[in-house]
Design a protein around this motif. Sequence first.
Motif, PDB file in Angstrom:
ATOM      1  N   THR A 114      -7.511   8.708 -24.224  1.00  8.96           N
ATOM      2  CA  THR A 114      -6.850   8.627 -22.923  1.00  8.96           C
ATOM      3  C   THR A 114      -7.918   8.414 -21.859  1.00  8.96           C
ATOM      4  OG1 THR A 114      -6.947  11.047 -22.712  1.00  8.96           O
ATOM      5  CG2 THR A 114      -4.897  10.087 -23.539  1.00  8.96           C
ATOM      6  N   VAL A 115      -7.489   7.872 -20.716  1.00 10.78           N
ATOM      7  CA  VAL A 115      -8.415   7.662 -19.606  1.00 10.78           C
ATOM      8  C   VAL A 115      -7.710   8.035 -18.307  1.00 10.78           C
ATOM      9  CG1 VAL A 115      -7.766   5.222 -19.356  1.00 10.78           C
ATOM     10  CG2 VAL A 115      -9.969   6.013 -18.464  1.00 10.78           C
ATOM     11  N   ALA A 116      -8.474   8.629 -17.401  1.00 12.90           N
ATOM     12  CA  ALA A 116      -7.968   8.978 -16.075  1.00 12.90           C
ATOM     13  C   ALA A 116      -8.319   7.847 -15.111  1.00 12.90           C
ATOM     14  CB  ALA A 116      -8.581  10.298 -15.608  1.00 12.90           C
ATOM     15  N   VAL A 117      -7.310   7.361 -14.369  1.00 10.81           N
ATOM     16  CA  VAL A 117      -7.488   6.187 -13.508  1.00 10.81           C
ATOM     17  C   VAL A 117      -6.887   6.459 -12.135  1.00 10.81           C
ATOM     18  CG1 VAL A 117      -7.058   3.703 -13.273  1.00 10.81           C
ATOM     19  CG2 VAL A 117      -7.232   4.718 -15.544  1.00 10.81           C
ATOM     20  N   ARG A 118      -7.566   5.963 -11.094  1.00  6.43           N
ATOM     21  CA  ARG A 118      -6.967   6.035  -9.765  1.00  6.43           C
ATOM     22  C   ARG A 118      -7.494   4.941  -8.853  1.00  6.43           C
ATOM     23  NH1 ARG A 118      -8.238   8.855  -4.825  1.00  6.43           N
ATOM     24  NH2 ARG A 118     -10.396   9.560  -4.653  1.00  6.43           N
ATOM     25  N   VAL A 119      -6.766   4.716  -7.744  1.00  5.23           N
ATOM     26  CA  VAL A 119      -7.165   3.796  -6.687  1.00  5.23           C
ATOM     27  C   VAL A 119      -7.435   4.634  -5.440  1.00  5.23           C
ATOM     28  CG1 VAL A 119      -6.525   1.802  -5.281  1.00  5.23           C
ATOM     29  CG2 VAL A 119      -5.704   1.976  -7.647  1.00  5.23           C
ATOM     30  N   PRO A 120      -8.680   4.745  -5.004  1.00  2.00           N
ATOM     31  CA  PRO A 120      -8.986   5.609  -3.855  1.00  2.00           C
ATOM     32  C   PRO A 120      -8.479   5.006  -2.546  1.00  2.00           C
ATOM     33  CG  PRO A 120     -10.945   4.414  -4.541  1.00  2.00           C
ATOM     34  CD  PRO A 120      -9.890   4.117  -5.562  1.00  2.00           C
ATOM     35  N   ASP A 121      -8.125   5.874  -1.613  1.00  3.65           N
ATOM     36  CA  ASP A 121      -7.614   5.435  -0.312  1.00  3.65           C
ATOM     37  C   ASP A 121      -8.697   5.638   0.745  1.00  3.65           C
ATOM     38  OD1 ASP A 121      -6.023   4.552   1.709  1.00  3.65           O
ATOM     39  OD2 ASP A 121      -4.824   6.372   1.860  1.00  3.65           O
ATOM     40  N   HIS A 122      -9.758   4.859   0.624  1.00  8.37           N
ATOM     41  CA  HIS A 122     -10.861   4.924   1.589  1.00  8.37           C
ATOM     42  C   HIS A 122     -11.389   3.505   1.755  1.00  8.37           C
ATOM     43  CE1 HIS A 122     -14.645   5.871   3.537  1.00  8.37           C
ATOM     44  NE2 HIS A 122     -14.250   7.127   3.669  1.00  8.37           N
ATOM     45  N   PRO A 123     -11.550   3.022   2.986  1.00  7.55           N
ATOM     46  CA  PRO A 123     -11.968   1.627   3.172  1.00  7.55           C
ATOM     47  C   PRO A 123     -13.319   1.310   2.551  1.00  7.55           C
ATOM     48  CG  PRO A 123     -12.053   2.855   5.250  1.00  7.55           C
ATOM     49  CD  PRO A 123     -11.317   3.707   4.272  1.00  7.55           C
ATOM     50  N   VAL A 124     -14.242   2.271   2.557  1.00  6.58           N
ATOM     51  CA  VAL A 124     -15.564   2.025   1.969  1.00  6.58           C
ATOM     52  C   VAL A 124     -15.450   1.946   0.453  1.00  6.58           C
ATOM     53  CG1 VAL A 124     -17.892   2.944   1.659  1.00  6.58           C
ATOM     54  CG2 VAL A 124     -16.781   3.061   3.906  1.00  6.58           C
ATOM     55  N   ALA A 125     -14.719   2.866  -0.148  1.00 11.80           N
ATOM     56  CA  ALA A 125     -14.551   2.848  -1.605  1.00 11.80           C
ATOM     57  C   ALA A 125     -13.868   1.562  -2.049  1.00 11.80           C
ATOM     58  CB  ALA A 125     -13.749   4.062  -2.060  1.00 11.80           C
ATOM     59  N   LEU A 126     -12.834   1.147  -1.332  1.00 15.56           N
ATOM     60  CA  LEU A 126     -12.114  -0.069  -1.706  1.00 15.56           C
ATOM     61  C   LEU A 126     -12.987  -1.310  -1.514  1.00 15.56           C
ATOM     62  CD1 LEU A 126      -8.598   0.771  -0.230  1.00 15.56           C
ATOM     63  CD2 LEU A 126      -9.223   0.644  -2.656  1.00 15.56           C
ATOM     64  N   ALA A 127     -13.786  -1.321  -0.441  1.00 16.24           N
ATOM     65  CA  ALA A 127     -14.695  -2.452  -0.232  1.00 16.24           C
ATOM     66  C   ALA A 127     -15.756  -2.504  -1.322  1.00 16.24           C
ATOM     67  CB  ALA A 127     -15.351  -2.344   1.145  1.00 16.24           C
ATOM     68  N   LEU A 128     -16.250  -1.343  -1.740  1.00 22.33           N
ATOM     69  CA  LEU A 128     -17.237  -1.288  -2.820  1.00 22.33           C
ATOM     70  C   LEU A 128     -16.631  -1.788  -4.125  1.00 22.33           C
ATOM     71  CD1 LEU A 128     -20.006  -0.451  -3.951  1.00 22.33           C
ATOM     72  CD2 LEU A 128     -19.082   1.862  -4.259  1.00 22.33           C
ATOM     73  N   LEU A 129     -15.439  -1.348  -4.456  1.00 20.54           N
ATOM     74  CA  LEU A 129     -14.772  -1.783  -5.685  1.00 20.54           C
ATOM     75  C   LEU A 129     -14.502  -3.284  -5.658  1.00 20.54           C
ATOM     76  CD1 LEU A 129     -12.348   1.232  -6.021  1.00 20.54           C
ATOM     77  CD2 LEU A 129     -14.020   0.560  -7.746  1.00 20.54           C
ATOM     78  N   SER A 130     -14.101  -3.782  -4.499  1.00 22.06           N
ATOM     79  CA  SER A 130     -13.846  -5.210  -4.377  1.00 22.06           C
ATOM     80  C   SER A 130     -15.129  -6.014  -4.513  1.00 22.06           C
ATOM     81  CB  SER A 130     -13.184  -5.496  -3.027  1.00 22.06           C
ATOM     82  OG  SER A 130     -12.934  -6.873  -2.870  1.00 22.06           O
ATOM     83  N   GLY A 131     -16.203  -5.552  -3.852  1.00 20.59           N
ATOM     84  CA  GLY A 131     -17.474  -6.262  -3.924  1.00 20.59           C
ATOM     85  C   GLY A 131     -18.105  -6.199  -5.298  1.00 20.59           C
ATOM     86  N   PHE A 132     -17.919  -5.078  -5.965  1.00 17.18           N
ATOM     87  CA  PHE A 132     -18.459  -4.920  -7.313  1.00 17.18           C
ATOM     88  C   PHE A 132     -17.656  -5.731  -8.316  1.00 17.18           C
ATOM     89  CE2 PHE A 132     -18.244  -2.207 -11.266  1.00 17.18           C
ATOM     90  CZ  PHE A 132     -19.437  -2.673 -11.800  1.00 17.18           C
ATOM     91  N   GLY A 133     -16.343  -5.690  -8.184  1.00 20.13           N
ATOM     92  CA  GLY A 133     -15.489  -6.506  -9.028  1.00 20.13           C
ATOM     93  C   GLY A 133     -15.045  -5.877 -10.327  1.00 20.13           C
ATOM     94  N   GLY A 134     -15.386  -4.623 -10.547  1.00 14.84           N
ATOM     95  CA  GLY A 134     -14.993  -3.955 -11.788  1.00 14.84           C
ATOM     96  C   GLY A 134     -14.547  -2.533 -11.525  1.00 14.84           C
ATOM     97  N   GLY A 135     -14.455  -1.742 -12.583  1.00 15.71           N
ATOM     98  CA  GLY A 135     -14.109  -0.337 -12.461  1.00 15.71           C
ATOM     99  C   GLY A 135     -15.346   0.517 -12.293  1.00 15.71           C
ATOM    100  N   VAL A 136     -15.203   1.598 -11.544  1.00 10.77           N
ATOM    101  CA  VAL A 136     -16.316   2.517 -11.311  1.00 10.77           C
ATOM    102  C   VAL A 136     -15.930   3.896 -11.843  1.00 10.77           C
ATOM    103  CG1 VAL A 136     -17.741   3.675  -9.584  1.00 10.77           C
ATOM    104  CG2 VAL A 136     -17.174   1.242  -9.311  1.00 10.77           C
TER     105      VAL A 136
END
Length: 329
Positions: A114-136
């Motif tokens: 099993t894996v724990a997954v979430r989408v954070p609600d923070h503009p910096v976290a979302l920008a980092l995830l978008s710029g990185f392009g993968g899962g963190v």
Amino acid sequence: MRGARVTATTSGIEKAAGVLRAGGLVAFPTETVYGLGANAEDSAAVARVFEVKGRPPSHPLIVHIRGAEHLDDWVEDVPATARLLAERFWPGPLTLVLRRGRRVPLEATGGLQTVAVRVPDHPVALALLSGFGGGVAAPSANRFGSVSPTTANHVRAELGDAVDLVLDGGPCEIGVESTIVDATGDAPSVLRPGGVTREDLEEVLGCALAVPSTSRVRVPGQHPSHYAPRARVVLVEPEKVVAEAELAQELGHQVGVLLPPSFADTAVKVHAGVALPASMAIYARGLYAFLRELDQRGCDLIVASLPVEEGLGLAIANRLRRAAGPRPS
């Protein structure tokens, strides 16, 4: 320089994304607490997260992704209930436990399927995830079992240059970790109370949710002692907080006390005290900072009581119980 703190500008976020691509570790803000992030698909980088935190390798991490539309990239067999919760609460402080997809290495799941997954609600976290392009893959950016960080300064004070880069996005808005829901079985259950309340989940699902003290699925925050300051935490009934704190001070302890709102104007003969806000949202936002403050003021014992366990009070009570749990011998 390792451990450097970078303001979360566009260039700072791009630099952080590059660190992740190179297999490095980045501490970054979310709406809950600061996370210690690594490329979720890089087993060596994930292993370093465990090393830096001193975290047992059997203790799974949360994989942060860019949006609910990417859920199927990381998990398998998503039930309708999980999709409903993702649609309603993502981005936000909700983590779903689902069956691991092939992209997620076992190192990130503590060996679980099993894996724990979430989408954070923070503009910096979302920008980092978008710029990185993968899962963190990211737990909280602190030593295992200790108080979670809600500012970049907390991260620097605790982890120093063990982190390649600290992305400073200001203080966290919610202040306690995400709610974790096991969505793998027939009936979902809350494995860790957090920023999404049980009441909000039940309203969306139209049914009551169990909050078991133990579960068949290992998730963050289940260690007997967790979220703990250096000082020992003692929990008493609200009406006994002042008397117990003053008695412990008389017995030779350097006592810190978390004063319930009804005692906010009471003079207490102890080493240090924090008057708690009546608002559970403000209390949750400041909880870890309060515990850190009492540590910094030299307390060796903290006396506190549990709030009413509804809404965010349930998450606060959970954290206080873990903070007061048995310390490793």
